[in-house]
Design a protein around this motif. Structure first.
Motif, PDB file in Angstrom:
ATOM      1  N   UNK A   1      -7.680  18.876 -10.286  1.00 43.16           N
ATOM      2  CA  UNK A   1      -6.796  17.994  -9.531  1.00 43.16           C
ATOM      3  C   UNK A   1      -6.674  16.672 -10.276  1.00 43.16           C
ATOM      4  N   UNK A   2      -5.457  16.211 -10.467  1.00 48.80           N
ATOM      5  CA  UNK A   2      -5.234  14.929 -11.119  1.00 48.80           C
ATOM      6  C   UNK A   2      -5.706  13.783 -10.214  1.00 48.80           C
ATOM      7  N   UNK A   3      -6.170  12.721 -10.822  1.00 43.36           N
ATOM      8  CA  UNK A   3      -6.649  11.557 -10.085  1.00 43.36           C
ATOM      9  C   UNK A   3      -5.475  10.640  -9.766  1.00 43.36           C
ATOM     10  N   UNK A   4      -4.841  10.887  -8.593  1.00 44.44           N
ATOM     11  CA  UNK A   4      -3.694  10.080  -8.180  1.00 44.44           C
ATOM     12  C   UNK A   4      -3.435  10.284  -6.693  1.00 44.44           C
ATOM     13  N   UNK A   5      -2.658   9.401  -6.129  1.00 41.44           N
ATOM     14  CA  UNK A   5      -2.178   9.527  -4.755  1.00 41.44           C
ATOM     15  C   UNK A   5      -0.659   9.525  -4.827  1.00 41.44           C
ATOM     16  N   UNK A   6      -0.030  10.491  -4.184  1.00 40.53           N
ATOM     17  CA  UNK A   6       1.420  10.612  -4.227  1.00 40.53           C
ATOM     18  C   UNK A   6       2.090   9.895  -3.066  1.00 40.53           C
ATOM     19  N   UNK A   7       1.545  10.089  -1.866  1.00 39.86           N
ATOM     20  CA  UNK A   7       2.159   9.534  -0.656  1.00 39.86           C
ATOM     21  C   UNK A   7       1.072   9.000   0.267  1.00 39.86           C
ATOM     22  N   UNK A   8       1.313   7.855   0.868  1.00 38.64           N
ATOM     23  CA  UNK A   8       0.494   7.342   1.960  1.00 38.64           C
ATOM     24  C   UNK A   8       1.370   7.380   3.198  1.00 38.64           C
ATOM     25  N   UNK A   9       0.906   8.068   4.238  1.00 36.21           N
ATOM     26  CA  UNK A   9       1.667   8.206   5.477  1.00 36.21           C
ATOM     27  C   UNK A   9       0.894   7.586   6.623  1.00 36.21           C
ATOM     28  N   UNK A  10       1.539   6.678   7.339  1.00 35.05           N
ATOM     29  CA  UNK A  10       0.944   6.086   8.527  1.00 35.05           C
ATOM     30  C   UNK A  10       1.560   6.729   9.762  1.00 35.05           C
ATOM     31  N   UNK A  11       0.717   7.133  10.702  1.00 32.65           N
ATOM     32  CA  UNK A  11       1.197   7.641  11.980  1.00 32.65           C
ATOM     33  C   UNK A  11       1.441   6.467  12.915  1.00 32.65           C
ATOM     34  N   UNK A  12       2.694   6.251  13.304  1.00 30.46           N
ATOM     35  CA  UNK A  12       3.065   5.090  14.111  1.00 30.46           C
ATOM     36  C   UNK A  12       3.492   5.513  15.518  1.00 30.46           C
ATOM     37  N   UNK A  13       3.245   4.645  16.479  1.00 22.25           N
ATOM     38  CA  UNK A  13       3.585   4.941  17.877  1.00 22.25           C
ATOM     39  C   UNK A  13       5.077   4.868  18.133  1.00 22.25           C
ATOM     40  N   UNK A  14       5.725   3.875  17.544  1.00 18.28           N
ATOM     41  CA  UNK A  14       7.139   3.634  17.811  1.00 18.28           C
ATOM     42  C   UNK A  14       7.831   3.375  16.477  1.00 18.28           C
ATOM     43  N   UNK A  15       8.647   4.327  16.032  1.00 16.02           N
ATOM     44  CA  UNK A  15       9.284   4.226  14.717  1.00 16.02           C
ATOM     45  C   UNK A  15      10.244   3.036  14.637  1.00 16.02           C
ATOM     46  N   UNK A  16      10.925   2.725  15.727  1.00 18.08           N
ATOM     47  CA  UNK A  16      11.858   1.590  15.726  1.00 18.08           C
ATOM     48  C   UNK A  16      11.118   0.268  15.533  1.00 18.08           C
ATOM     49  N   UNK A  17       9.978   0.115  16.191  1.00 18.03           N
ATOM     50  CA  UNK A  17       9.174  -1.110  16.054  1.00 18.03           C
ATOM     51  C   UNK A  17       8.663  -1.226  14.617  1.00 18.03           C
ATOM     52  N   UNK A  18       8.157  -0.119  14.074  1.00 19.89           N
ATOM     53  CA  UNK A  18       7.665  -0.134  12.695  1.00 19.89           C
ATOM     54  C   UNK A  18       8.792  -0.400  11.705  1.00 19.89           C
ATOM     55  N   UNK A  19       9.959   0.162  11.965  1.00 17.73           N
ATOM     56  CA  UNK A  19      11.116  -0.077  11.099  1.00 17.73           C
ATOM     57  C   UNK A  19      11.481  -1.561  11.092  1.00 17.73           C
ATOM     58  N   UNK A  20      11.502  -2.169  12.274  1.00 15.60           N
ATOM     59  CA  UNK A  20      11.810  -3.608  12.352  1.00 15.60           C
ATOM     60  C   UNK A  20      10.805  -4.420  11.534  1.00 15.60           C
ATOM     61  N   UNK A  21       9.528  -4.053  11.623  1.00 17.36           N
ATOM     62  CA  UNK A  21       8.496  -4.785  10.896  1.00 17.36           C
ATOM     63  C   UNK A  21       8.674  -4.645   9.385  1.00 17.36           C
ATOM     64  N   UNK A  22       8.745  -3.416   8.892  1.00 19.90           N
ATOM     65  CA  UNK A  22       8.789  -3.185   7.442  1.00 19.90           C
ATOM     66  C   UNK A  22      10.158  -3.460   6.825  1.00 19.90           C
TER      67      UNK A  22
END
Length: 147
Positions: A1-22
């Protein structure tokens, strides 16, 4: 296995609130989004916001018992002077400051904030690390003396 991270995924309660933040607050640009997930290209990696229940469902966890491991994400900057303005930007976007920026014991300067779902982010400047134009971090390897 290569030493890397491809994706970091956060599980969020409210996608609209998270979208506004980011997107609106931190001014990040999505490369894809639908009613369940948003993807951001972040240098050589992808950062994703996924509805918490859908993420739990994706790896067959019980959404009621689905928890978070203690961890922090980090956003490193090129100069010390970038840390405080980014901490203020995050706070203005709705973040909770967990630790005001200050001189760090490891020789740099950093602070922590939490996004609307409580995920901790460090904003840090490390004078010993090299950052490439695309934002990749390169940690110097110690010089080893020949035997």
């Amino acid at each position: 296995m290569e030493q890397r991270i491809s994706i970091v995924t956060l599980g969020v309660k409210n996608l609209a609130v998270s979208r506004r933040f980011y997107v609106d607050g931190l001014t990040w640009k999505p490369v894809y989004e639908d009613k369940e997930i948003i993807f951001f290209q972040t240098g050589g990696m992808v950062f994703a916001l996924f509805l918490r229940d859908k993420l739990a469902e994706d790896f067959q966890a019980n959404p009621a018992a689905f928890g978070r491991a203690p961890m922090a994400l980090a956003y490193n900057v090129r100069t010390k002077n970038e840390v405080d303005p980014l901490m203020r930007l995050a706070e203005a976007a709705g973040a909770t400051v967990l630790k005001s920026a200050r001189q760090a014991t490891w020789g740099g300067y950093s602070g922590y904030f939490a996004d609307p779902d409580g995920f901790a982010w460090e904003v840090a400047w490390n004078p010993n690390w090299r950052m490439t134009p695309d934002g990749s971090i390169h940690i110097p390897t110690p010089n080893k003396e020949s035997s």
